[in-house]
Design a protein around this motif. Structure first.
Motif: not given
Length: 95
Positions: A10-19, A80-87
């Motif tokens: 995830v993007k660094p700015e999404f880490v807290s929300e993802n957790k 929706e957070s845009r994983l840049n094809d890392s999934h």
């Protein structure tokens, strides 16, 4: 037994929300029969790569667990957070 590892970045700015979203579905999973499945989530040293490890007694249990509304909402927000094809989803076979 169904064993799965899911990895994504995830993007660094999404880490807290993802957790926070992960904690919501993990709390809901506690209401299920945990003798039939195991679900653990890890964050790698880089702080942005998440690893979900799960195993299920059978396909029916897997479907029940993965259809919990908070889990589906977590997936939607993660995607929706845009994983840049890392999934990446991997199915493991026991030795």
């Amino acid at each position: 037994m169904n064993n799965v590892i899911v990895t994504y970045i995830v993007k660094p700015e999404f880490v807290s929300e993802n957790k926070s979203n992960i904690q919501k579905f993990l709390n809901d999973f506690k209401t299920l029969d945990q003798t039939k499945f195991e679900y653990k989530v890890f964050v790698k040293e880089d702080g942005v790569t998440f690893v979900h490890f799960s195993n299920y007694e059978n396909k029916e249990v897997q479907n029940e667990v993965l259809n919990i509304p908070s889990f589906k909402e977590f997936q939607r927000l993660r995607d929706e957070s845009r994983l840049n094809d890392s999934h990446k989803v991997e199915f493991l076979q026991p030795v």
